[in-house]
Design a protein around this motif. Structure first.
Motif, PDB file in Angstrom:
ATOM      1  N   THR A 101       0.799  -1.014  -0.010  1.00 48.21           N
ATOM      2  CA  THR A 101       0.166   0.126   0.114  1.00 48.21           C
ATOM      3  C   THR A 101       0.982   1.183  -0.234  1.00 48.21           C
ATOM      4  N   GLN A 119      -7.790   0.408  -0.582  1.00 48.07           N
ATOM      5  CA  GLN A 119      -8.109  -0.669   0.266  1.00 48.07           C
ATOM      6  C   GLN A 119      -9.321  -0.163   0.962  1.00 48.07           C
ATOM      7  N   ASP A 178      -5.961  -1.845  -4.910  1.00 45.75           N
ATOM      8  CA  ASP A 178      -5.336  -2.491  -3.576  1.00 45.75           C
ATOM      9  C   ASP A 178      -6.534  -3.368  -2.742  1.00 45.75           C
ATOM     10  N   GLU A 179      -6.093  -4.593  -2.907  1.00 42.28           N
ATOM     11  CA  GLU A 179      -7.075  -5.534  -2.379  1.00 42.28           C
ATOM     12  C   GLU A 179      -8.398  -5.419  -2.616  1.00 42.28           C
TER      13      GLU A 179
END
Ligand SMILES: Nc1ncnc2c1ncn2[C@@H]1O[C@H](COP(=O)(O)OP(=O)(O)OP(=O)(O)O)[C@@H](O)[C@H]1O
Ligand SMILES: [Mg+2]
Lengths: 347, 511
Positions: free
Chosen positions: B51, B93, B170-171
């Motif tokens: 991240t 995220q 991100d994820e």
């Protein structure tokens, strides 16, 4: 332009910006003085000497700071838990009334002072209990209820002073009878015009600080203020914590009124507080809700009021300048607090 | 010249990026290239620096060293606007949408000028994008009412609306159901076919194998490997990530003990479109892991709330060791030895601006870290340090505010806190969501160890592999109903899938 959070504000940021806010406030003060047709530097100087220029001035400033420390603490405690107590003014008068009720002959030495202090705190706490229960039980906004209680309380005090509590020897003035000597707070040093209320205020600030940092209640208050959902999930009795916070806050605000009556005035009149309850909000915000910081900011604010009075007499600039200074100081400080946590980026 | 594939034009180049937070090196000379039409997976343990790297690329953080080039042009550091203008779009995220605005307003926010009132052109563009990329959402729906999967589509649409040519995710699948993840992959395939490039961060290796062309693996802030997906397998990737062999723990069958917690015909009211519980009866036994499978939003939240002490069922009862409970609060649940790993670690599980010590003792400060109302901060700090060591929480120290931890490390602290109380019942609600393979193995082995010590564990998860691998008995939830108990080894994933889809319930109801 956008706002962008600052993850780890540096010490320079956390201390520098509030300092900058104070400097900016001074700038505004000079502007106001200029508008009033006076020499800005002279006006600032007169405010400073008026507040700190002599032993008498300093004592006067500390006397004025005393109720502000109490109300500032009351606000700081409550705001930590995100309990918006705007009603310190009402709680202050509740304390003042109890000082008169118990200090005019029902009780004698040595009990009258501790008992009336305790009773004052209970009265102030009780006054905040209603709004907080309405909040926790029914979800009523405490900003509204505590604010309204201020007006109700002021009218109640007027009623008392016109009726049941009116001093028969008062030559018609709406004021209460004077406290008996045993019910008065003595001076800290004989001959100096500074009463024990100031020392008690300092002690109260230390006690609040210890509560906040060392006790489970302080931990709970901070947790509930930051994230009530997580606090509840972790098993904290959120509503009970809010009630305890309210009791503490109301009690502290009441001590402001009690110490004004028992320490300074010796009787109750409806002009006992020139808005100490509201100014307490400014004091607490300037101190970033830190209990020891409240001592410093209360003295600072008191100094500006006392200094402005003196300056006004000397330079003929209206004392309203003090109120305007307070308002600008608050605005700048709120801005400074915001800017410690976010930065403005261009683009 | 081919337009995609290995020979294709390089659209993004990260050159020896370094970033430290105090003593912690989050990124250490990380280089990475991304080509046109390519999906690169960024892998690494929790706290490896993924991240952070993406935040530097997007201008949220300033790198200490190194540079970013987009389409051959150097990107000025620390300027998200410049990254946007260069065609980089980021889906964070944690989502960043405004819940009280509509989809269309959210998409235009920050892009179109405030004073451009007409939605006409914008609406047409959004509708075209959502058709082209298979991102179905209603432009006028309020974002606050959307499901997690739909919100993510809005985030992607927003990036596409700004003409992003490089998408950073991100994820993205951490909070999606398997079906939603499939839909997302279909979108990404469409995007790459249209010449967009994607950086995809995930801890789920099967997803990475399915969608990525290339994998870049970070460990402790350094690139430790770069492999073509078709030339590798899950085992090798996992080994690269943790720096060694790794196998997920498997729980062996054990004889279950007495019933520790029991729900008897518990029902709760519906919440909007989310069904409440429909007469759910469930027994949690000592020494047994009970798996609760199901697509999220089928009543698991209501069940978890009851077990956690947040609510009592509207009808029916909950009992502990055969005794029905009357007063049931989170504090009471904790006192009875019920440990909880909440689904929402950010809002329920932790207080963002509290440090690790304060978060570690959040549930036990009264019983263990205070006397007569006085906190014992020294003992609390030692306790936090113990969790940090035992659970390998990567952080600068116990004085760190928990908001600065990577998602996985935050979860490890919460797990350590829950396990520290020697619980008799453990509610593990999506316990490995967002965790890396090593951390998953660790968390799962902790749950098994707790079971072996005699605890009753209830594992709520959308991941069937996880459920099947760990559970001694499995229940499926669908539309607020609970299936019968299936003993370990009697059900295949396909059969459970039918229960999850709700079909088997109809059969059972009719019979
Ligand atoms: N603003 C910050 N201040 C201090 N430390 C930070 C900050 N941001 C990240 N870190 C630390 O840097 C390290 C890398 O964090 P990062 O969020 O990049 O990890 P990640 O690879 O994304 O992990 P995860 O898979 O858990 O999301 C972590 O140890 C984290 O605690
Ligand atoms: Mg991350």
């Amino acid at each position: 332009m956008r706002l962008e959070p600052v993850a780890n504000p540096s010490a320079a940021r956390r201390l520098g910006l509030p300092a900058l806010a104070l400097v900016a406030t001074l700038g505004v003060a000079m502007g106001l003085a200029l508008l009033a047709g006076a020499n800005p530097l002279a006006v600032l100087g007169q405010i400073a000497t008026g507040a700190l220029g002599s032993k008498l001035a300093i004592l006067e400033t500390l006397n004025r700071a005393t109720p502000l420390i109490f109300t500032g603490l009351a606000v700081a405690v409550a705001f930590r838990a995100k309990l918006w107590n705007i009603g310190a003014e009402a709680q202050l008068y509740a304390g003042a009334i109890l000082a008169v009720v118990l200090g005019t002959g029902v009780l004698g030495s040595p009990w009258v002072l501790p008992v009336s202090a305790l009773a004052a705190m209970l009265a102030g706490a009780a006054l905040l209990l209603g709004p907080v229960l309405l909040k926790t039980r029914l979800g009523v906004d405490e900003v509204v209820t505590t604010l309204l209680l201020n007006f109700i309380m002021l009218l109640f005090v007027s009623y008392l002073l016109e009726g049941p509590m009116k001093d028969p020897m008062g030559m018609g003035w709406p004021k209460s009878p004077a406290l008996i000597p045993e019910a008065r707070l003595p001076r800290i040093v004989e001959g100096l015009r500074l009463h024990w209320g100031f020392a008690l205020a300092i002690i109260a600030a230390v006690v609040v600080w210890v509560i906040q940092t060392r006790t489970t209640l302080g931990f709970e208050i901070r947790a509930v203020g930051q994230n009530p959902e997580a606090a509840r999930f972790a098993g904290m009795p959120v509503n009970a914590v809010l009630v305890k916070t309210a009791l503490l806050s109301g009690g502290l605000a009441a001590l402001a009124g009690w110490s004004e009556v028992a320490g300074l005035k010796g009787h109750l009149s409806s002009d006992l507080s020139p808005g100490f309850g509201y100014t307490g909000i400014i004091v607490a915000m300037l101190a970033l809700l830190h209990p020891l910081g409240v001592i410093v900011t209360a003295i600072f604010v008191a100094g500006i009021f006392v200094g402005s009075d003196a300056m006004s007499r000397a330079a003929g600039v209206p004392t309203y300048i003090a109120d305007m200074l307070m308002a600008t100081a608050l605005l700048f400080m709120v801005l400074a607090i915001l800017l410690t946590r976010v930065r403005v980026v261009r683009g | 010249m081919s337009s995609t594939g290995p020979g294709a034009e390089v659209v993004l180049r990260l050159d020896r990026i370094s970033k430290s937070f105090g003593a912690l090196k989050a990124n250490d000379a990380v280089s990475l290239t991304l080509r046109r039409g390519e999906v690169v997976a960024l892998l690494g343990e929790n706290g490896a620096g993924k991240t952070t790297l993406m935040n530097i690329l997007f201008g949220h953080y300033l790198a200490d060293d190194g540079g970013v080039e987009v389409f051959g042009q150097p990107l000025p550091p620390g300027k998200p606007k410049a990254a946007l203008a260069a065609g980089v779009g980021m889906v964070h995220q944690h989502f960043t949408l405004a819940g009280n605005l509509t989809v269309l307003e959210n998409i235009r926010l920050g892009t179109d000028a405030l004073w451009s009132r007409g939605h006409g052109g914008a609406r047409a563009k959004v509708e075209r994008l959502s058709r082209d990329f298979g991102l179905a959402v209603h432009p006028d729906a309020k974002v606050g009412r959307l499901s997690v999967g739909e919100r993510q589509r809005v985030e992607i649409l927003k990036a596409l609306y700004r003409d992003a040519r490089i998408l950073i995710l991100d994820e993205p699948t951490a909070v999606l159901t398997p079906q939603e993840s499939e839909a997302l992959f279909a979108t990404l395939r469409k995007a790459t076919a249209l010449g967009l490039s994607v950086i995809f961060i995930s801890h789920k290796l099967h997803e990475v194998m399915a969608i990525a062309d290339r994998c870049v693996v970070l460990r402790h802030g350094r690139v430790v490997g770069e492999v073509d997906t078709h030339a590798t397998d899950k085992g090798q990737l996992a080994a690269l990530m943790v720096g060694g062999e790794l196998s997920l723990p498997r729980a062996e069958a054990r004889v279950a003990g007495e019933v520790l917690m029991q729900l008897d015909r518990a029902s709760t009211p519906d919440r909007g479109t989310v069904p409440g519980l429909r007469s759910v009866s469930l027994a949690l036994r000592a020494g047994q892991i009970t798996g609760l499978a199901g697509v999220s939003g089928n009543g698991q939240a209501a069940l978890a709330e009851i077990i956690a002490g947040l609510a009592l069922p509207a009808s029916g009862s909950i009992s502990l060791r055969g005794v029905p409970v009357a007063r049931w609060t989170p504090g009471e649940a904790l006192a009875q030895g019920v440990a909880r790993i909440p689904e929402d670690r950010h809002h329920q599980g932790s207080i963002a601006d509290f440090d690790l010590t304060e978060n570690a003792v959040l549930e036990s400060y009264r019983s263990r870290f205070s006397r007569r109302g006085w906190m014992n901060w020294r003992a609390a700090r030692e306790f936090a340090q113990g969790i940090i060591r035992a659970y390998d929480v990567r952080c600068p120290g116990p004085e760190t505010r928990i908001r600065l931890l990577s998602g996985g490390n935050m979860q490890k602290l919460i797990l350590g806190r829950a396990m520290a109380s020697d619980p008799v019942v453990i509610l593990a609600n999506q316990p490995v969501r967002g965790l890396d393979v090593g951390a998953i193995a660790y968390v799962q082995s902790q749950l098994i160890a707790a079971r072996d010590r005699g605890a009753a564990v209830i594992l709520v998860s959308e991941d069937l592999d996880e459920i099947i691998g760990l559970s001694d008995v499995i229940h499926v939830m669908s539309q607020g109903r609970l299936s019968p108990a299936f003993v370990r080894g009697t059900m295949t994933a396909a059969e459970l899938g039918l229960w999850m889809a709700g079909q088997k319930f109809e059969g059972a109801d009719a019979a």
